[in-house]
Motif scaffolding. Structure first.
Motif, PDB file in Angstrom:
ATOM      1  N   ALA A   8      27.855 -20.344   6.102  1.00  0.00           N
ATOM      2  CA  ALA A   8      26.830 -20.246   4.938  1.00  0.00           C
ATOM      3  C   ALA A   8      27.416 -21.562   4.518  1.00  0.00           C
ATOM      4  O   ALA A   8      28.247 -20.744   3.526  1.00  0.00           O
ATOM      5  N   VAL A   9      27.091 -22.683   3.852  1.00  0.00           N
ATOM      6  CA  VAL A   9      27.021 -23.644   2.795  1.00  0.00           C
ATOM      7  C   VAL A   9      26.121 -23.020   1.522  1.00  0.00           C
ATOM      8  O   VAL A   9      24.854 -23.527   1.973  1.00  0.00           O
ATOM      9  N   LEU A  10      26.564 -22.854   0.627  1.00  0.00           N
ATOM     10  CA  LEU A  10      25.638 -22.582  -0.278  1.00  0.00           C
ATOM     11  C   LEU A  10      26.247 -23.879  -1.460  1.00  0.00           C
ATOM     12  O   LEU A  10      26.897 -23.452  -1.714  1.00  0.00           O
ATOM     13  N   GLY A  11      25.159 -24.819  -1.890  1.00  0.00           N
ATOM     14  CA  GLY A  11      25.834 -26.074  -2.588  1.00  0.00           C
ATOM     15  C   GLY A  11      26.060 -27.539  -1.450  1.00  0.00           C
ATOM     16  O   GLY A  11      27.151 -27.604  -1.071  1.00  0.00           O
ATOM     17  N   THR A  12      25.620 -28.376  -1.540  1.00  0.00           N
ATOM     18  CA  THR A  12      26.157 -29.421  -0.591  1.00  0.00           C
ATOM     19  C   THR A  12      25.830 -30.762  -2.095  1.00  0.00           C
ATOM     20  O   THR A  12      24.773 -31.323  -1.776  1.00  0.00           O
ATOM     21  N   GLY A  13      26.073 -30.536  -2.649  1.00  0.00           N
ATOM     22  CA  GLY A  13      26.388 -31.664  -3.820  1.00  0.00           C
ATOM     23  C   GLY A  13      27.466 -32.450  -3.158  1.00  0.00           C
ATOM     24  O   GLY A  13      28.240 -32.656  -2.164  1.00  0.00           O
ATOM     25  N   GLY A  16      30.086 -30.478  -1.461  1.00  0.00           N
ATOM     26  CA  GLY A  16      29.346 -29.388  -0.121  1.00  0.00           C
ATOM     27  C   GLY A  16      29.332 -29.873   0.084  1.00  0.00           C
ATOM     28  O   GLY A  16      29.379 -29.435   1.632  1.00  0.00           O
ATOM     29  N   ALA A  17      28.769 -31.056   0.444  1.00  0.00           N
ATOM     30  CA  ALA A  17      27.625 -31.578   1.322  1.00  0.00           C
ATOM     31  C   ALA A  17      28.753 -32.661   2.590  1.00  0.00           C
ATOM     32  O   ALA A  17      29.145 -31.953   3.636  1.00  0.00           O
ATOM     33  N   PRO A  18      29.530 -33.075   2.145  1.00  0.00           N
ATOM     34  CA  PRO A  18      30.575 -33.231   3.142  1.00  0.00           C
ATOM     35  C   PRO A  18      31.693 -32.521   3.665  1.00  0.00           C
ATOM     36  O   PRO A  18      31.639 -32.508   4.858  1.00  0.00           O
ATOM     37  N   ARG A  30      28.748 -22.467  13.983  1.00  0.00           N
ATOM     38  CA  ARG A  30      27.658 -22.701  13.511  1.00  0.00           C
ATOM     39  C   ARG A  30      27.112 -22.910  11.676  1.00  0.00           C
ATOM     40  O   ARG A  30      27.719 -22.384  11.411  1.00  0.00           O
ATOM     41  N   VAL A  31      26.082 -23.838  11.203  1.00  0.00           N
ATOM     42  CA  VAL A  31      26.583 -23.734  10.116  1.00  0.00           C
ATOM     43  C   VAL A  31      24.968 -23.703   9.439  1.00  0.00           C
ATOM     44  O   VAL A  31      24.084 -24.429   9.893  1.00  0.00           O
ATOM     45  N   ARG A  32      24.902 -23.040   8.671  1.00  0.00           N
ATOM     46  CA  ARG A  32      23.373 -22.623   7.777  1.00  0.00           C
ATOM     47  C   ARG A  32      23.388 -23.579   6.828  1.00  0.00           C
ATOM     48  O   ARG A  32      24.924 -23.389   6.006  1.00  0.00           O
ATOM     49  N   VAL A  33      22.727 -24.438   5.774  1.00  0.00           N
ATOM     50  CA  VAL A  33      23.295 -24.822   3.963  1.00  0.00           C
ATOM     51  C   VAL A  33      22.222 -24.961   3.437  1.00  0.00           C
ATOM     52  O   VAL A  33      20.986 -24.676   4.139  1.00  0.00           O
ATOM     53  N   LYS A  40      19.242 -33.118  -1.171  1.00  0.00           N
ATOM     54  CA  LYS A  40      20.191 -33.489  -0.871  1.00  0.00           C
ATOM     55  C   LYS A  40      20.534 -32.634   0.698  1.00  0.00           C
ATOM     56  O   LYS A  40      22.062 -33.249   0.622  1.00  0.00           O
ATOM     57  N   ALA A  41      20.092 -31.509   0.675  1.00  0.00           N
ATOM     58  CA  ALA A  41      20.700 -30.851   1.833  1.00  0.00           C
ATOM     59  C   ALA A  41      20.292 -31.367   3.468  1.00  0.00           C
ATOM     60  O   ALA A  41      21.010 -32.045   4.255  1.00  0.00           O
ATOM     61  N   GLU A  42      19.239 -31.998   2.591  1.00  0.00           N
ATOM     62  CA  GLU A  42      18.642 -32.395   4.225  1.00  0.00           C
ATOM     63  C   GLU A  42      18.994 -33.730   5.146  1.00  0.00           C
ATOM     64  O   GLU A  42      19.117 -32.835   6.503  1.00  0.00           O
TER      65      GLU A  42
END
Length: 290
Positions: A8-13, A16-18, A30-33, A40-42
């Motif tokens: 799980a990745v919390l924060g996709t700025g 975090g996104a890359p 397997r990744v959830r964000v 910004k996560a979509e």
């Protein structure tokens, strides 16, 4: 654990996104964000990540929870919201730069929820993050390092394990960042002085070319300023936050950092002039009234 690793990745700025994208492309992961601003996560859905509405949904059943947010309080808030979904045996890979004092509340949360906390701030900005070439500074128990290898190899070129106990990596990150911020201001002030003295910046760059005073970082930031494109790899306001963490840690340790304190004020001035969301090379503009 199953054959695949759930992360799980919390924060996709900016960072975090890359990082999440590289994880989603890695074999057996397997990744959830989740991100506070979902838009910004979509885009990560196209990379194979599952985009979640809440932190609790993102972390449910995850083997590894990676946090890459703005600061310590933001991390604590996100993890509090995630707590109903946390597995008691999960590894918390905490990559946000939170500072020495900011790490302590997170350590307490990890103890409270039975998580194994790995202190893992990273060196690098947007481009290295996109390329999976970050340097991870890590401190945590040796028993979980093998479990983290697929994550670390996806986001970074190498991992520098510095201690078993969380905290050592955060302290090293502050030392590294103190150097980065000092060099940034040095480039900005040299180019500002060139402008003030009507010296062609190209003459300055040519004068130091190939010598001990030349460096790739000087060239990169000078190019940004020349182009006027200050799309942030590392924003002024984030640099201001980190400068405050550095100065605070130094004061607590009884160390006087004159340059760091002056640099913090310089970033604050650049932010007040409207450059807070621009690349930290905008320290240059703090040399002028507007």
């Amino acid at each position: 654990m199953s054959d695949s690793l759930s992360v799980a990745v919390l924060g996709t700025g900016t960072m975090g996104a890359p990082m999440a994208a590289n994880l989603a492309r890695a074999d057996g992961v397997r990744v959830r964000v989740w991100n506070r601003t979902r838009s910004k996560a979509e885009p990560l859905a196209a990379q194979g990540a599952e985009v979640c509405d809440t932190p609790a949904q993102a972390v449910r059943g995850a083997d590894v929870v990676l946090t890459m947010l703005y600061d310590g309080p933001t991390v604590a808030s996100a993890m509090e919201a995630a707590s109903p979904g946390l597995r008691a045996d999960a590894v918390w890979l905490q990559c946000t730069t939170v500072g020495v004092a900011g790490l302590e509340p997170l350590r307490e949360l990890a103890r409270q929820w039975g998580l194994t906390l790995v202190d893992a701030p990273v060196l690098g900005t947007r481009q290295p993050a996109q390329q999976g070439q970050l340097v991870v500074l890590a401190a945590g128990p040796s028993g979980v390092r093998g479990r983290l290898e697929p994550v670390l190899s996806a986001i970074g070129s190498r991992t520098r394990w510095v201690a078993e106990e969380p905290g050592a990596a955060t302290r090293l990150k502050l030392v590294c960042n103190s150097w980065v911020l000092t060099v940034t201001h040095g480039v900005a002030e040299a180019l500002a002085l060139a402008r003030g003295l009507e010296v062609d910046p190209a003459d300055f760059l040519d004068a130091v070319a190939g010598g001990a005073l030349d460096m790739g970082y000087l060239r990169a930031k000078a190019t940004l300023l020349e182009s006027g494109d200050l799309t942030p790899s590392f924003a002024v306001d984030t640099a201001l936050k980190d400068a405050g963490l550095i100065v605070g840690a130094a004061q607590e340790a009884g160390v006087r950092l004159d340059l760091a304190e002056a640099g913090r004020e310089r970033f604050a001035r650049a932010s007040q002039l409207g450059y807070g969301a621009e690349d930290m090379a905008a320290s240059y503009h703090a040399s002028f009234d507007g």
